[in-house]
Design an enzyme around this catalytic site. Structure first.
Site, mmCIF file in Angstrom:
data_model
loop_
_atom_site.group_PDB
_atom_site.id
_atom_site.type_symbol
_atom_site.label_atom_id
_atom_site.label_comp_id
_atom_site.label_asym_id
_atom_site.label_seq_id
_atom_site.Cartn_x
_atom_site.Cartn_y
_atom_site.Cartn_z
ATOM 1 N N CYS A 154 0.720 -1.362 0.031
ATOM 2 C CA CYS A 154 -0.007 -0.302 -0.130
ATOM 3 C C CYS A 154 0.758 1.268 -0.230
ATOM 4 O O CYS A 154 1.584 1.307 0.777
ATOM 5 C CB CYS A 154 -0.998 0.041 1.229
ATOM 6 S SG CYS A 154 -1.694 1.610 1.298
ATOM 7 N N CYS A 175 0.258 3.234 3.529
ATOM 8 C CA CYS A 175 0.691 2.460 4.954
ATOM 9 C C CYS A 175 1.876 3.136 5.402
ATOM 10 O O CYS A 175 2.804 3.586 4.665
ATOM 11 C CB CYS A 175 0.735 0.971 4.735
ATOM 12 S SG CYS A 175 -0.904 -0.043 5.042
ATOM 13 N N HIS A 178 -4.580 0.173 7.868
ATOM 14 C CA HIS A 178 -4.792 0.053 6.401
ATOM 15 C C HIS A 178 -6.432 -0.395 6.259
ATOM 16 O O HIS A 178 -7.205 -0.232 5.155
ATOM 17 C CB HIS A 178 -4.124 -1.019 5.866
ATOM 18 C CG HIS A 178 -4.457 -1.297 4.241
ATOM 19 N ND1 HIS A 178 -3.782 -0.375 3.331
ATOM 20 C CD2 HIS A 178 -4.959 -2.090 3.618
ATOM 21 C CE1 HIS A 178 -4.296 -0.716 2.078
ATOM 22 N NE2 HIS A 178 -4.991 -1.852 2.275
ATOM 23 N N ASN A 208 -12.783 10.688 -1.258
ATOM 24 C CA ASN A 208 -13.623 9.969 -1.976
ATOM 25 C C ASN A 208 -13.578 8.604 -1.441
ATOM 26 O O ASN A 208 -12.444 8.235 -1.137
ATOM 27 C CB ASN A 208 -12.876 9.769 -3.233
ATOM 28 C CG ASN A 208 -13.231 11.143 -4.120
ATOM 29 O OD1 ASN A 208 -13.991 11.757 -4.117
ATOM 30 N ND2 ASN A 208 -12.050 11.500 -4.915
ATOM 31 N N SER A 220 -8.741 5.706 -5.058
ATOM 32 C CA SER A 220 -7.580 4.730 -5.890
ATOM 33 C C SER A 220 -6.866 3.781 -4.717
ATOM 34 O O SER A 220 -6.285 2.967 -5.359
ATOM 35 C CB SER A 220 -6.391 5.725 -6.312
ATOM 36 O OG SER A 220 -5.991 6.462 -5.094
ATOM 37 N N HIS A 230 -6.883 2.111 1.708
ATOM 38 C CA HIS A 230 -6.525 2.968 2.916
ATOM 39 C C HIS A 230 -7.239 4.149 3.523
ATOM 40 O O HIS A 230 -7.341 4.701 2.410
ATOM 41 C CB HIS A 230 -4.821 3.043 2.879
ATOM 42 C CG HIS A 230 -4.173 3.379 4.211
ATOM 43 N ND1 HIS A 230 -3.257 2.330 4.617
ATOM 44 C CD2 HIS A 230 -4.301 4.487 4.972
ATOM 45 C CE1 HIS A 230 -2.706 3.143 5.682
ATOM 46 N NE2 HIS A 230 -3.446 4.141 6.015
ATOM 47 N N HIS A 237 -8.222 7.513 3.746
ATOM 48 C CA HIS A 237 -7.680 8.706 3.552
ATOM 49 C C HIS A 237 -8.579 9.826 2.589
ATOM 50 O O HIS A 237 -9.584 9.239 2.279
ATOM 51 C CB HIS A 237 -6.425 8.549 2.469
ATOM 52 C CG HIS A 237 -6.848 8.276 1.047
ATOM 53 N ND1 HIS A 237 -7.159 6.933 0.788
ATOM 54 C CD2 HIS A 237 -7.023 8.640 -0.220
ATOM 55 C CE1 HIS A 237 -7.491 6.665 -0.658
ATOM 56 N NE2 HIS A 237 -7.271 8.139 -1.003
ATOM 57 N N GLN A 286 -8.458 14.124 1.124
ATOM 58 C CA GLN A 286 -7.607 14.863 0.217
ATOM 59 C C GLN A 286 -7.986 16.501 0.704
ATOM 60 O O GLN A 286 -9.131 16.547 1.018
ATOM 61 C CB GLN A 286 -7.901 14.903 -1.272
ATOM 62 C CG GLN A 286 -7.624 13.471 -1.995
ATOM 63 C CD GLN A 286 -7.287 13.507 -3.397
ATOM 64 O OE1 GLN A 286 -6.884 14.128 -3.997
ATOM 65 N NE2 GLN A 286 -8.138 12.425 -4.056
ATOM 66 N N LYS A 307 -26.824 4.844 -8.418
ATOM 67 C CA LYS A 307 -27.668 5.715 -9.359
ATOM 68 C C LYS A 307 -26.712 6.269 -10.382
ATOM 69 O O LYS A 307 -25.661 6.513 -9.988
ATOM 70 C CB LYS A 307 -28.122 6.971 -8.538
ATOM 71 C CG LYS A 307 -28.759 8.091 -9.330
ATOM 72 C CD LYS A 307 -29.446 9.250 -8.695
ATOM 73 C CE LYS A 307 -29.853 10.226 -9.608
ATOM 74 N NZ LYS A 307 -30.899 9.687 -10.673
HETATM 75 P P1 H2U Z 1 -8.050 9.122 -4.092
HETATM 76 O O1 H2U Z 1 -8.135 7.837 -3.684
HETATM 77 O O2 H2U Z 1 -9.394 10.001 -3.625
HETATM 78 O O3 H2U Z 1 -7.916 9.298 -5.723
HETATM 79 O O4 H2U Z 1 -6.821 10.092 -3.455
HETATM 80 C C1 H2U Z 1 -5.566 9.420 -3.439
HETATM 81 C C2 H2U Z 1 -4.436 10.428 -4.083
HETATM 82 O O5 H2U Z 1 -3.452 10.030 -3.399
HETATM 83 C C3 H2U Z 1 -4.648 10.765 -5.441
HETATM 84 O O6 H2U Z 1 -4.889 11.867 -5.713
HETATM 85 C C4 H2U Z 1 -2.371 10.438 -4.483
HETATM 86 C C5 H2U Z 1 -3.221 10.528 -5.759
HETATM 87 O O7 H2U Z 1 -2.468 11.424 -6.548
HETATM 88 N N1 H2U Z 1 -1.030 9.817 -4.432
HETATM 89 C C6 H2U Z 1 -0.123 10.160 -4.019
HETATM 90 O O8 H2U Z 1 0.123 11.368 -3.895
HETATM 91 N N2 H2U Z 1 1.047 9.358 -3.822
HETATM 92 C C7 H2U Z 1 1.110 7.956 -4.131
HETATM 93 O O9 H2U Z 1 1.869 7.263 -3.811
HETATM 94 C C8 H2U Z 1 -0.288 7.444 -4.460
HETATM 95 C C9 H2U Z 1 -1.482 8.176 -4.563
HETATM 96 ZN ZN ZN Z 2 -2.454 0.941 3.627
#
Ligand code: H2U
Ligand code: ZN
Length: 349
Positions: free
Chosen positions: A51, A54, A114, A152, A160, A163, A165, A167, A313
């Site tokens: 991850c 993590c 995680h 999100n 993405s 874990h 998180h 923003q 939806k």
């Molecule tokens: P989302 O899961 O909401 O997309 O947010 C994760 C963000 O984390 C995403 O914008 C960033 C991605 O650019 N990211 C990093 O900055 N570094 C990483 O190593 C993985 C993801």
């Molecule tokens: Zn993790």
């Protein structure tokens, strides 16, 4: 308002943005033969060596995460806006307009674990996240007009990584949605001399039918103008401009109501309920409090699920071409959310 008429197709006005939404309550019995796939199980380890988020692991950009034990913030390795982005000059006209934008994007890991999500975290750990949201708003708000704190959650929302998180994106300009809210709240304040969302909250507390959760300092409700099936609005009872203005007691109560609201979401279809959630407060970047009295801090949660852990939806067709539409009414959605437990299904024996 004659509420009998609300069983017929009608349009509702979003007083906070000025948008209209089409409500079609008679359609909720409509047969459904679309997407029905099972949701993936969400069993995960407490630490995942693969991850990017993590503690102790190397991120995609090459940087290493510290062995963090509290919420951890770093600058997004793939930021959508950049601090020195605005040097560009554009030659335009009425039909070709562009402008530069300066800003920064950060990622906040809510917990080192995680396998947790906000509703599964203890209330004091959620409180720690709230403090970081407030600190970031203070710091980035010194030099940015808008600081957007959001999460999100779930792959259907484009998240993405499982874990836990969120923003934080900060920009020197006011984005579309807050700009609509700024205009609507200002116009209401000018016309009535009171705060739109506080007047709205008082009326909702009288009517009760759209309230989902409340405690001493906060109320969570399905707004009258909700678009997403189980959309909610979270409001402090007191007039509060921004996250950093919340008192110690208000922040503890905020952690409590977030946990209970998000737990109800998870319990609705017994799954980790996806959503996009985020905070709107008065603009920053030198906006004087005296010029922002029409604002009331609030959070929006926009979850896409409609009928099950997998049936969501779609904002397609009429929504894309005309206006947002829903079948389930806001009142029915609130009733469903009140009808499930505020104890997480994973914590029930
Ligand atoms: P989302 O899961 O909401 O997309 O947010 C994760 C963000 O984390 C995403 O914008 C960033 C991605 O650019 N990211 C990093 O900055 N570094 C990483 O190593 C993985 C993801
Ligand atoms: Zn993790």
């Amino acid at each position: 308002m004659n509420t009998q008429n609300l069983n017929q197709p009608h349009r509702r006005y979003n007083a906070l943005t000025g948008d209209w939404i089409l409500v079609s309550p008679h359609r909720t019995q409509r047969p459904w033969q679309g997407q029905q796939e099972k949701s993936a199980g969400d069993e995960r380890p407490e630490y995942d060596p693969g991850c990017y988020l993590c503690p102790g692991n190397t991120r995609a950009g090459g940087a290493s995460n510290p062995d963090y034990t509290a919420p951890f913030v770093f600058t997004n390795d793939y930021a959508a806006v950049l601090p020195d982005g605005s040097a560009l000059g554009f030659e335009g006209n009425d039909l070709f307009r562009a402008e530069g934008v300066k800003g920064t994007c950060r990622v906040i890991c809510f917990s080192p674990k995680h396998n947790l999500t906000l509703p599964e975290m203890p209330v004091d750990s959620i409180r720690a996240v709230i403090d970081v949201w407030a600190e970031e708003t203070t710091e980035l708000g010194k030099t940015h007009r808008w600081v957007q704190v959001f999460e999100n959650k779930g792959s259907v929302m484009g998240c993405s990584n499982p874990h836990p998180h969120g923003q934080i994106w900060a920009t020197d300009s006011l984005p579309n949605e807050p700009a609509k809210e700024e205009a609507a709240q200002k116009a209401y304040h000018d016309a009535h001399g009171s705060v739109l969302l506080l007047d709205y909250l008082a009326m909702e507390l009288e009517r009760k039918e759209r309230i989902v959760e409340q405690n001493e300092h906060w109320v969570a409700l399905v707004p009258f103008w909700a678009v997403w099936p189980f959309e909610t609005l979270l409001l402090p009872r007191r007039h509060v401009l921004r996250l950093p203005d919340l008192t110690n007691d208000e922040r503890n109560a905020q952690a409590d109501i977030l946990k209970r609201l998000l737990t109800r979401y998870d319990n609705l279809f017994e799954c980790s309920f996806p959503y996009s959630m985020g905070w709107h407060g008065a603009p920053t970047g030198g906006t004087a409090d005296a010029d922002a009295q029409h604002w009331q801090l609030h959070a929006h949660a926009f979850p896409p699920l409609l009928r099950s852990a997998t049936v969501k939806k779609f904002m397609v067709g009429y929504e894309m071409l005309a206006e947002a539409q829903r079948d389930l009414t806001a009142e029915q959605a609130a009733e469903r959310l009140r009808g499930v437990s505020d104890i997480h299904y994973k914590e029930r024996g």
